[in-house]
Design an enzyme around this catalytic site. Sequence first.
Site, PDB file in Angstrom:
ATOM      1  N   HIS A 272      56.603  29.196 -45.315  1.00  0.00           N
ATOM      2  CA  HIS A 272      57.403  29.522 -46.505  1.00  0.00           C
ATOM      3  C   HIS A 272      58.007  28.260 -47.117  1.00  0.00           C
ATOM      4  O   HIS A 272      58.128  27.227 -46.449  1.00  0.00           O
ATOM      5  CB  HIS A 272      58.546  30.489 -46.155  1.00  0.00           C
TER       6      HIS A 272
ATOM      7  N   LYS B 208      64.002  28.839 -47.916  1.00  0.00           N
ATOM      8  CA  LYS B 208      64.167  30.083 -47.148  1.00  0.00           C
ATOM      9  C   LYS B 208      65.265  29.925 -46.092  1.00  0.00           C
ATOM     10  O   LYS B 208      65.284  28.969 -45.330  1.00  0.00           O
ATOM     11  CB  LYS B 208      62.833  30.479 -46.493  1.00  0.00           C
TER      12      LYS B 208
HETATM   13  N1  LIG Z   1      60.777  42.000 -48.778  1.00  0.00           N
HETATM   14  C1  LIG Z   1      60.044  41.210 -49.576  1.00  0.00           C
HETATM   15  O1  LIG Z   1      58.959  41.581 -50.070  1.00  0.00           O
HETATM   16  C2  LIG Z   1      60.567  39.860 -49.903  1.00  0.00           C
HETATM   17  C3  LIG Z   1      61.792  39.499 -49.420  1.00  0.00           C
HETATM   18  N2  LIG Z   1      62.363  38.321 -49.797  1.00  0.00           N
HETATM   19  C4  LIG Z   1      63.724  38.126 -49.347  1.00  0.00           C
HETATM   20  O2  LIG Z   1      64.573  38.375 -50.450  1.00  0.00           O
HETATM   21  C5  LIG Z   1      65.751  37.585 -50.348  1.00  0.00           C
HETATM   22  C6  LIG Z   1      65.949  36.824 -51.646  1.00  0.00           C
HETATM   23  O3  LIG Z   1      64.921  35.906 -51.826  1.00  0.00           O
HETATM   24  P1  LIG Z   1      64.926  34.903 -53.076  1.00  0.00           P
HETATM   25  O4  LIG Z   1      65.091  35.646 -54.335  1.00  0.00           O
HETATM   26  O5  LIG Z   1      63.758  34.016 -52.894  1.00  0.00           O
HETATM   27  O6  LIG Z   1      66.258  34.086 -52.775  1.00  0.00           O
HETATM   28  P2  LIG Z   1      67.214  33.330 -53.826  1.00  0.00           P
HETATM   29  O7  LIG Z   1      68.039  32.377 -53.006  1.00  0.00           O
HETATM   30  O8  LIG Z   1      66.420  32.793 -54.953  1.00  0.00           O
HETATM   31  O9  LIG Z   1      68.129  34.491 -54.392  1.00  0.00           O
HETATM   32  C7  LIG Z   1      69.143  35.073 -53.659  1.00  0.00           C
HETATM   33  C8  LIG Z   1      70.199  35.472 -54.644  1.00  0.00           C
HETATM   34  O10 LIG Z   1      71.192  36.231 -53.965  1.00  0.00           O
HETATM   35  C9  LIG Z   1      72.420  35.901 -54.576  1.00  0.00           C
HETATM   36  N3  LIG Z   1      73.561  36.294 -53.778  1.00  0.00           N
HETATM   37  C10 LIG Z   1      74.308  35.568 -52.898  1.00  0.00           C
HETATM   38  N4  LIG Z   1      75.330  36.296 -52.427  1.00  0.00           N
HETATM   39  C11 LIG Z   1      75.230  37.508 -53.030  1.00  0.00           C
HETATM   40  C12 LIG Z   1      76.002  38.683 -52.981  1.00  0.00           C
HETATM   41  N5  LIG Z   1      77.103  38.764 -52.207  1.00  0.00           N
HETATM   42  N6  LIG Z   1      75.602  39.754 -53.720  1.00  0.00           N
HETATM   43  C13 LIG Z   1      74.524  39.686 -54.504  1.00  0.00           C
HETATM   44  N7  LIG Z   1      73.762  38.566 -54.621  1.00  0.00           N
HETATM   45  C14 LIG Z   1      74.118  37.513 -53.893  1.00  0.00           C
HETATM   46  C15 LIG Z   1      72.343  34.418 -54.820  1.00  0.00           C
HETATM   47  O11 LIG Z   1      73.301  34.081 -55.814  1.00  0.00           O
HETATM   48  P3  LIG Z   1      74.155  32.718 -55.820  1.00  0.00           P
HETATM   49  O12 LIG Z   1      73.257  31.728 -56.441  1.00  0.00           O
HETATM   50  O13 LIG Z   1      75.369  33.063 -56.637  1.00  0.00           O
HETATM   51  O14 LIG Z   1      74.493  32.388 -54.375  1.00  0.00           O
HETATM   52  C16 LIG Z   1      70.912  34.278 -55.291  1.00  0.00           C
HETATM   53  O15 LIG Z   1      70.798  34.388 -56.688  1.00  0.00           O
HETATM   54  C17 LIG Z   1      65.565  36.730 -49.103  1.00  0.00           C
HETATM   55  O16 LIG Z   1      66.191  37.358 -48.013  1.00  0.00           O
HETATM   56  C18 LIG Z   1      64.051  36.731 -48.890  1.00  0.00           C
HETATM   57  O17 LIG Z   1      63.688  36.536 -47.544  1.00  0.00           O
HETATM   58  C19 LIG Z   1      61.732  37.459 -50.633  1.00  0.00           C
HETATM   59  C20 LIG Z   1      60.508  37.743 -51.115  1.00  0.00           C
HETATM   60  C21 LIG Z   1      59.812  38.973 -50.778  1.00  0.00           C
HETATM   61  O1  LIG Z   2      61.943  34.358 -48.376  1.00  0.00           O
HETATM   62  C1  LIG Z   2      60.839  34.596 -48.902  1.00  0.00           C
HETATM   63  O2  LIG Z   2      60.404  33.955 -49.860  1.00  0.00           O
HETATM   64  C2  LIG Z   2      60.039  35.715 -48.354  1.00  0.00           C
HETATM   65  N1  LIG Z   2      60.600  36.495 -47.491  1.00  0.00           N
HETATM   66  C3  LIG Z   2      60.047  37.653 -46.905  1.00  0.00           C
HETATM   67  C4  LIG Z   2      60.035  37.526 -45.404  1.00  0.00           C
HETATM   68  O3  LIG Z   2      60.982  36.978 -44.829  1.00  0.00           O
HETATM   69  O4  LIG Z   2      59.078  38.015 -44.775  1.00  0.00           O
HETATM   70  C5  LIG Z   2      58.743  38.073 -47.513  1.00  0.00           C
HETATM   71  C6  LIG Z   2      57.898  36.979 -48.068  1.00  0.00           C
HETATM   72  O5  LIG Z   2      57.142  36.408 -47.054  1.00  0.00           O
HETATM   73  C7  LIG Z   2      58.676  35.946 -48.851  1.00  0.00           C
END
Ligand SMILES: NC(=O)C1=CN([C@@H]2O[C@H](COP(=O)(O)OP(=O)(O)OC[C@H]3O[C@@H](n4cnc5c(N)ncnc54)[C@H](OP(=O)(O)O)[C@@H]3O)[C@@H](O)[C@H]2O)C=CC1
Ligand SMILES: O=C(O)C1=N[C@H](C(=O)O)C[C@H](O)C1
Length: 232
Positions: A131, A135
Amino acid sequence: MKIALLGYGRMGKVIERIALERGHEIVLRKNAEDTFDGLENADVAIDFSIPDAAVENISACLNNNVPVVSGTTGWLEHYHNMVELCEQKQGAFIYGSNFSLGVNIFFELNTHLAKMMSNLKQYKVSMNEIHHLQKLDAPSGTAISLANDIIANSDYSSWALENAKEDEIHIDAIREEGIPGTHSVFYDSEVDSIEIKHTAHSREGFAFGAVVAAEWLYGKKGIYTMKDVLGL
Ligand SMILES: NC(=O)C1=CN([C@@H]2O[C@H](COP(=O)(O)OP(=O)(O)OC[C@H]3O[C@@H](n4cnc5c(N)ncnc54)[C@H](OP(=O)(O)O)[C@@H]3O)[C@@H](O)[C@H]2O)C=CC1
Ligand SMILES: O=C(O)C1=N[C@H](C(=O)O)C[C@H](O)C1
């Protein structure tokens, strides 16, 4: 549908674009410093935030009777609490470590392979996940799901990032610039190797799956997974 985005980062922004393209409206974009104002107007919420915020976000939805789809990883030790809350509030909740169609097919393939390999003790299982550098959690939620499905169908008892014992699956968590998410499962013997691999080319598949899950959850009660959404 009126959608609340809990977490408006890399994933939240792709989800927003796809949701708008599919005719939905965004009623809340919440990051760390924002309040939950507007959540009460949502038909459904989609949480892609950070490990430390997921429980608060999901709880807020369930307490406000808003169905919630969570893709945030790294908080699973609290999953049973969210299940209990959802049951208590008679709400609707989906957690998925990975919402892409391809990975959910890969999950099925992994389980099938684990069953076929379970009596072939000459093969040792290991995994890797790659990743992007931003992450926060390791191993990935997807890698944990894959490992748990192997554990449920073999003599392996757990997984480990380092110093894996004989009955533990070693997971190598690799961080490289710009990689959306790559997962591999290896079966290695003295004479050969079997490898299955899923490579995400962008975040599009994760985000599309999350929006489809939200559409599917709207109007339902209960605790579901992507397996239910996709009918797998
Ligand atoms: N299940 C799936 O298919 C996938 C899961 N993921 C997961 O999704 C999550 C997000 O990934 P990603 O978008 O890349 O991460 P980012 O870091 O780009 O986004 C996370 C966001 O969450 C915000 N945040 C922080 N604290 C809070 C809060 N208390 N309430 C609401 N929002 C908050 C952050 O804001 P700020 O900038 O203000 O801190 C930031 O904008 C991760 O856990 C990742 O592993 C990712 C891709 C696919
Ligand atoms: O953090 C990410 O970017 C992703 N998180 C998910 C995970 O932890 O499995 C899904 C995807 O691989 C991307």
